[in-house]
Design a protein around this motif. Structure first.
Motif, mmCIF file in Angstrom:
data_model
loop_
_atom_site.group_PDB
_atom_site.id
_atom_site.type_symbol
_atom_site.label_atom_id
_atom_site.label_comp_id
_atom_site.label_asym_id
_atom_site.label_seq_id
_atom_site.Cartn_x
_atom_site.Cartn_y
_atom_site.Cartn_z
ATOM 1 N N PHE A 635 17.668 78.704 3.400
ATOM 2 C CA PHE A 635 18.970 78.046 3.496
ATOM 3 C C PHE A 635 20.130 79.037 3.508
ATOM 4 O O PHE A 635 21.131 78.830 4.197
ATOM 5 N N GLY A 636 19.996 80.111 2.753
ATOM 6 C CA GLY A 636 21.088 81.071 2.669
ATOM 7 C C GLY A 636 21.463 81.662 4.018
ATOM 8 O O GLY A 636 22.638 81.945 4.274
ATOM 9 N N ARG A 637 20.486 81.858 4.877
ATOM 10 C CA ARG A 637 20.773 82.466 6.178
ATOM 11 C C ARG A 637 20.778 81.457 7.334
ATOM 12 O O ARG A 637 20.981 81.827 8.478
ATOM 13 N N ALA A 638 20.539 80.176 7.016
ATOM 14 C CA ALA A 638 20.514 79.152 8.061
ATOM 15 C C ALA A 638 21.934 78.770 8.457
ATOM 16 O O ALA A 638 22.812 78.636 7.603
ATOM 17 N N SER A 639 22.139 78.581 9.759
ATOM 18 C CA SER A 639 23.434 78.124 10.250
ATOM 19 C C SER A 639 23.439 76.597 10.292
ATOM 20 O O SER A 639 22.531 75.982 10.849
ATOM 21 N N LEU A 640 24.490 76.003 9.728
ATOM 22 C CA LEU A 640 24.625 74.549 9.740
ATOM 23 C C LEU A 640 25.495 74.059 10.894
ATOM 24 O O LEU A 640 25.643 72.852 11.084
ATOM 25 N N ASP A 641 26.044 74.972 11.653
ATOM 26 C CA ASP A 641 27.022 74.600 12.675
ATOM 27 C C ASP A 641 26.437 73.714 13.762
ATOM 28 O O ASP A 641 27.172 72.957 14.411
ATOM 29 N N LYS A 642 25.137 73.786 13.990
ATOM 30 C CA LYS A 642 24.523 73.002 15.065
ATOM 31 C C LYS A 642 24.211 71.563 14.646
ATOM 32 O O LYS A 642 23.741 70.766 15.444
ATOM 33 N N TYR A 643 24.461 71.218 13.366
ATOM 34 C CA TYR A 643 24.136 69.878 12.857
ATOM 35 C C TYR A 643 25.419 69.138 12.479
ATOM 36 O O TYR A 643 26.425 69.743 12.102
ATOM 37 N N ASN A 644 25.373 67.815 12.550
ATOM 38 C CA ASN A 644 26.498 67.018 12.046
ATOM 39 C C ASN A 644 26.089 66.132 10.867
ATOM 40 O O ASN A 644 26.915 65.418 10.311
ATOM 41 N N THR A 645 24.806 66.181 10.506
ATOM 42 C CA THR A 645 24.303 65.390 9.377
ATOM 43 C C THR A 645 23.311 66.225 8.584
ATOM 44 O O THR A 645 22.418 66.854 9.164
ATOM 45 N N LEU A 646 23.464 66.235 7.273
ATOM 46 C CA LEU A 646 22.534 66.947 6.396
ATOM 47 C C LEU A 646 22.041 65.989 5.326
ATOM 48 O O LEU A 646 22.837 65.304 4.681
ATOM 49 N N VAL A 647 20.720 65.929 5.141
ATOM 50 C CA VAL A 647 20.107 65.042 4.154
ATOM 51 C C VAL A 647 19.579 65.878 2.996
ATOM 52 O O VAL A 647 18.884 66.879 3.200
ATOM 53 N N MET A 648 19.910 65.440 1.786
ATOM 54 C CA MET A 648 19.360 66.044 0.572
ATOM 55 C C MET A 648 18.744 64.933 -0.267
ATOM 56 O O MET A 648 19.462 64.064 -0.772
ATOM 57 N N VAL A 649 17.422 64.939 -0.391
ATOM 58 C CA VAL A 649 16.737 63.933 -1.203
ATOM 59 C C VAL A 649 16.658 64.429 -2.638
ATOM 60 O O VAL A 649 17.129 65.528 -2.962
ATOM 61 N N SER A 650 16.055 63.650 -3.513
ATOM 62 C CA SER A 650 15.949 64.032 -4.920
ATOM 63 C C SER A 650 15.280 65.395 -5.068
ATOM 64 O O SER A 650 14.384 65.762 -4.294
ATOM 65 N N GLY A 651 15.703 66.112 -6.068
ATOM 66 C CA GLY A 651 15.099 67.419 -6.308
ATOM 67 C C GLY A 651 15.943 68.251 -7.250
ATOM 68 O O GLY A 651 16.966 67.808 -7.787
ATOM 69 N N ARG A 652 15.492 69.483 -7.448
ATOM 70 C CA ARG A 652 16.242 70.460 -8.241
ATOM 71 C C ARG A 652 16.765 71.519 -7.272
ATOM 72 O O ARG A 652 15.986 72.322 -6.742
ATOM 73 N N TYR A 653 18.057 71.529 -7.052
ATOM 74 C CA TYR A 653 18.668 72.448 -6.101
ATOM 75 C C TYR A 653 19.374 73.574 -6.860
ATOM 76 O O TYR A 653 20.462 73.385 -7.396
ATOM 77 N N ASN A 654 18.726 74.709 -6.907
ATOM 78 C CA ASN A 654 19.283 75.856 -7.631
ATOM 79 C C ASN A 654 20.051 76.757 -6.673
ATOM 80 O O ASN A 654 19.743 77.944 -6.502
ATOM 81 N N PHE A 655 21.060 76.184 -6.033
ATOM 82 C CA PHE A 655 21.844 76.939 -5.075
ATOM 83 C C PHE A 655 22.868 77.828 -5.797
ATOM 84 O O PHE A 655 23.398 77.471 -6.855
ATOM 85 N N SER A 656 23.166 78.947 -5.182
ATOM 86 C CA SER A 656 24.215 79.823 -5.687
ATOM 87 C C SER A 656 25.570 79.208 -5.360
ATOM 88 O O SER A 656 25.686 78.280 -4.555
ATOM 89 N N GLU A 657 26.600 79.748 -5.994
ATOM 90 C CA GLU A 657 27.958 79.262 -5.706
ATOM 91 C C GLU A 657 28.285 79.453 -4.229
ATOM 92 O O GLU A 657 28.956 78.611 -3.612
ATOM 93 N N LYS A 658 27.817 80.523 -3.660
ATOM 94 C CA LYS A 658 28.074 80.791 -2.240
ATOM 95 C C LYS A 658 27.420 79.727 -1.369
ATOM 96 O O LYS A 658 28.015 79.253 -0.389
ATOM 97 N N GLN A 659 26.206 79.334 -1.726
ATOM 98 C CA GLN A 659 25.508 78.308 -0.935
ATOM 99 C C GLN A 659 26.141 76.935 -1.120
ATOM 100 O O GLN A 659 26.203 76.134 -0.174
ATOM 101 N N ILE A 660 26.624 76.643 -2.324
ATOM 102 C CA ILE A 660 27.320 75.378 -2.564
ATOM 103 C C ILE A 660 28.599 75.328 -1.735
ATOM 104 O O ILE A 660 28.926 74.310 -1.114
ATOM 105 N N ASP A 661 29.332 76.452 -1.716
ATOM 106 C CA ASP A 661 30.548 76.521 -0.903
ATOM 107 C C ASP A 661 30.217 76.355 0.580
ATOM 108 O O ASP A 661 31.014 75.767 1.331
ATOM 109 N N LYS A 662 29.084 76.837 0.972
ATOM 110 C CA LYS A 662 28.651 76.693 2.370
ATOM 111 C C LYS A 662 28.516 75.226 2.740
ATOM 112 O O LYS A 662 28.942 74.791 3.823
ATOM 113 N N ILE A 663 27.932 74.428 1.833
ATOM 114 C CA ILE A 663 27.782 72.988 2.078
ATOM 115 C C ILE A 663 29.145 72.319 2.073
ATOM 116 O O ILE A 663 29.459 71.495 2.942
ATOM 117 N N LYS A 664 29.977 72.668 1.090
ATOM 118 C CA LYS A 664 31.312 72.065 1.003
ATOM 119 C C LYS A 664 32.113 72.310 2.280
ATOM 120 O O LYS A 664 32.729 71.394 2.838
#
Length: 837
Positions: A635-664
């Motif tokens: 996920f850290g190196r994946a580009s999200l620019d090609k998508y307009n929808t992202l699904v996150m199902v139940s789980g434990r997401y131990n993302f860094s602050e940088k990765q959280i900012d990426k989603i935001k």
């Protein structure tokens, strides 16, 4: 002394061959029948056997032994064969058709045979429904060889008095996934360290099938080809005894029935089943395992309340389902508190229970046949005593969802009749107990802690509007769903086509039109328009395909629309004017073009594979829309620019602050994030949204009541919501609810995620109703303090984008047709949601 004894039974003795470790007592064997070791080229337990080799060995047995035949009953999602080996005496095989006829008379309440001890007992030995619980399929090889090759008088007696159906691998896709892992990391010498890679399979692990579903929950739901093929076979043969072999944690021992008491207050299966027969067979298993020095336990865990297990479904079909759980070596050898547990040891316990099952069934065949006969007769008697004579159901707006429900009923051999514009299921029929399973709901329970779901009224899964009836008006019996939905063929238009979005298949049709290059709009307000078939009122979300605005000509547009309708059987209407009789016109700003979804989903370690698989399966098999599955590790190196929808199902997401900012940042650009269950809690905790969880003030003055330590698991366990059905109030004007007519729908809750209603008065799409309980167990505390104040579905803005937060899983086990639309609308219409301030 105890440790030495356990070590002695855990290891293979070097004084005898590997084969004799399993079946020394059943000599002599026919030398012309190859043993598994001879056929495979290695000793059983030395490696994990691939499914294709298991099938090949079974085919060889059917070829060289006059005791065996083989049949294929289906293929998995990945194309692997599902097979059953039938083994009995040559004479029984020759007369199998006649024996089958005699056997099935005991399942027919109109018959009254009394030759209980004369007809061979029918036994189905089922193995490896969970792919990474592999010892049982190896035991299946040994069992098949023993029955096909042994000339021991004991085995010959079993063959004479039984017909044995061996299903060696119920979940071949999962098994092969695990087999590859275990063999890939196998050391030489073997590594017993529990931390070794061999014992720690990577996500999603081999337990599940191709789409990461638990097939041991699919007997009732019948979603996958593995289950549908097995159910079709099952209702052809109705075996008297069915085994369900599993594995459990390495530090445990061995489990066989009787189970923990059924959690239902009044179980619909006869008490004779879960008391008398279980204890009768339990005596056999205890003696057999005692004889080889194996330790075991019974009655403490594993309840059979949910009727969709391989060990509980047979209990509703006049048979005896039997669960076995073996402590797993999770590889070839692993260190435990009592020494080392080996793969061959786990196999031997499963093999011993397999042969013992046959022994117990043969020696009690008259009891089993009498029970089977009484089971179906008592079902009719119970139906006769009930005031409820049937259940009627219909949905005038969604024929394809009704079709899917009827298909489920027919899969279980439930009689269904067409009655007017609806359907009726009479209670007085052979499958009366399955009718109860499909329609009845409950409020009172004997127990409060469940191994699985406490609610399974399948009619609610489909949001089916049904009611009990006290008198019947039966029409024509439904035998197939092939012609249940026949929409009027669409006529060619030079102006526009309108698609009724109320139908379950409308989303798949929408996706097909977009894939074929058409621009499709959604109506955000209802309207009535003149069509070539007369005046027609359209609900929120109706799809509009303008002809003149497409890049394709009218002939091409018509061809695409016509083909899509033929595929998905959805009502499509032709209009020659955009001027409406009532409501908005077709050129209104409330008719907005739908952006074609480009969806991705995060998967991998920490993510709940069941929920991820449910999303993948829904989009793959019903919508035929691709979704990119992005591993957490990438996920850290994946580009999200090609998508307009992202699904996150139940789980434990131990993302860094940088990765959280990426989603935001990605959402803020105008994209849609969809979260389910604990992912919704994560989004709130990480402040992606300004929503809150339902919280109760703690009363510090309340006295703590001392409770017995031994009761802690029960007291704490009952506060979890293991699976129950609740009613929500739905805002049917909201884009997420397009396609719904009824503002009250059932949802499935199997978590403790409590979303507080949004402070924005337009953002709570579904809230639990004032009287929310439909079916299943929930404590009064959870009901009053957590559920009732909470929301099931809310939306929240993040910059120019939208976050859709589901508290409950709308796609549970591939069966919640009634709430799939909420999730699909989030994918296709998420970017159209604006939240007024």
């Amino acid at each position: 002394m105890l440790k030495k004894l356990l070590l002695a039974v855990l290891f293979i003795s070097t004084s005898i061959s590997a084969q004799d470790y399993f079946f020394k007592k059943f000599h002599p064997f026919n030398s012309e029948i190859p043993s598994p070791e001879q056929f495979l080229g290695y000793e059983i337990g030395e490696r994990h056997t691939r499914h294709d080799l298991i099938v090949s060995y079974f085919m060889e047995l059917a070829k060289v032994s006059d005791r065996a035949t083989i049949q294929e009953y289906g293929k998995t999602h990945e194309g692997r064969k599902l097979v059953i080996l039938t083994i009995t005496t040559p004479q029984n095989l020759e007369n199998l058709s006649q024996l089958k006829t005699q056997h099935l008379q005991f399942t027919d309440p109109s018959k009254n045979p009394n030759n209980f001890d004369e007809v061979p007992v029918f036994i189905n030995l089922g193995y490896n429904v969970h792919g990474n619980e592999p010892s049982s399929s190896e035991a299946a090889l040994l069992t098949a060889y023993t029955l096909a090759a042994s000339n021991n008088p004991e085995i010959l007696n079993y063959l004479k008095n039984s017909v044995i159906f061996i299903d060696p691998t119920i979940n071949p896709d999962g098994r092969d996934r695990h087999t590859q892992w275990a063999n890939m990391y196998q050391g030489n010498p073997l590594v017993a360290d529990p931390q070794d890679a061999e014992h720690n399979e990577y996500w999603p692990q081999g337990r599940t099938n191709h789409y990461w579903f638990d097939l041991n929950r699919d007997w009732l739901l019948g979603i996958h080809p593995e289950s549908r093929g097995k159910l079709t076979w099952y209702h052809e043969w109705y075996p008297n005894v069915v085994t369900d072999f599993h594995e459990m944690g390495t530090q445990s021992s061995y489990f066989f029935e009787p189970m923990k008491d059924n959690g239902s207050l009044n179980p619909i299966m006869p008490k004779e089943n879960y008391v008398d027969l279980n204890n009768l067979f339990g005596d056999y298993f205890s003696k057999a395992l005692d004889s080889i020095g194996s330790f075991y336990f019974t009655k403490e865990v594993f309840d059979g309340t949910y009727p969709g297990y391989g060990s509980s479904y047979p209990d509703l079909q006049g048979g005896l389902g039997l669960l076995f759980e073996q402590a797993s070596s999770r590889g070839h050898k692993q260190t435990t508190k009592f020494g080392e547990i080996t793969f061959p040891f786990t196999i031997r316990n499963q093999y011993t229970s397999s042969i013992t099952t046959i022994k117990a069934a043969v020696e009690n065949k008259a009891i089993l046949r009498k029970y089977q006969q009484n089971f179906f007769k008592s079902g009719l008697d119970n139906a006769l005593k009930s005031k409820i004579k049937g259940y009627s159901f219909k949905d005038d707006h969604d024929p394809n969802r009704v079709k899917a429900f009827v298909d489920k009923l027919l899969l279980h051999k439930i009689d269904v009749y067409k009655s007017g514009n609806g359907y009726v299921v009479p209670t007085r029929q052979t499958q009366y107990r399955m009718v109860q399973t499909m329609f009845e709901t409950y409020e009172k329970y004997r127990d409060s802690v469940y191994y699985d779901a406490s609610a399974w009224s399948v009619a609610n899964f489909y949001n089916m509007k049904y009611k009990p009836v006290t008198s019947l008006n039966l029409g024509e019996r439904v035998t197939s769903v092939d012609d249940l939905v026949k929409p009027t063929p669409v006529q060619k238009s030079q102006y526009a086509y309108i698609i009724d979005y109320d139908d379950y298949n409308a989303v798949a049709l929408l996706n097909q039109l977009q894939t074929d290059g058409l621009v499709v709009s959604s109506s955000f307000k209802p309207f009535t328009v003149k069509t070539t078939n007369g005046n027609k009122a359209f609900n929120y979300g109706a799809l509009v395909v303008p002809v003149s605005l497409q890049e394709k000509n009218a002939d091409a547009v018509f061809s695409i629309v016509q083909q899509a309708q033929n595929t998905y059987k959805v009502p499509v209407f032709t209009v020659n004017s955009g001027y409406s009789l009532k409501g908005i016109d077709l050129g209104s700003r409330s008719v907005s073009p739908i952006t074609k979804p480009k969806a991705a989903m995060i998967i991998g370690n920490g993510v709940r594979s069941y929920e991820a698989g449910e999303v993948w399966h829904l989009l793959d098999t019903r919508i035929h829309m691709p979704i990119t599955k992005i591993p957490v590790r990438n996920f850290g190196r994946a580009s999200l620019d090609k998508y307009n929808t992202l699904v996150m199902v139940s789980g434990r997401y131990n993302f860094s602050e940088k990765q959280i900012d990426k989603i935001k940042n990605w959402v803020s650009k105008g994209n849609t994030l969809i979260t389910i269950g604990s992912a919704s809690k994560w989004a709130i905790d990480k402040k992606l949204v300004k929503e809150k969880l339902t919280e109760q003030e703690k009363d510090s003055t309340k006295a703590i009541i001392r409770k017995p330590y031994v009761d802690a698991p029960e007291h704490l366990g009952k506060e979890s919501v293991g699976g129950a059905i609740f009613r929500v109030d739905l805002d049917i004007t909201h884009p997420l609810a397009f396609g719904y007519h009824d503002a009250s729908i059932p949802v499935y809750k199997n978590n403790s995620i409590w979303l507080a209603p949004s402070k924005n008065e337009y953002a709570t799409v579904a809230k639990y109703s004032k009287d929310p309980h439909i079916d299943g167990f929930i404590t009064k505390k959870n009901m009053e303090e957590n559920l009732k104040p909470s929301a099931s579905l809310i939306v929240s803005e993040l910059g120019n984008g939208t976050v859709v937060l589901f508290a409950d899983n709308p796609n549970f086990r591939g069966s919640w047709y009634g709430t799939n639309r909420l999730f699909l609308n989030a994918i296709f219409l998420g970017d159209k949601i604006t939240i007024p301030e």
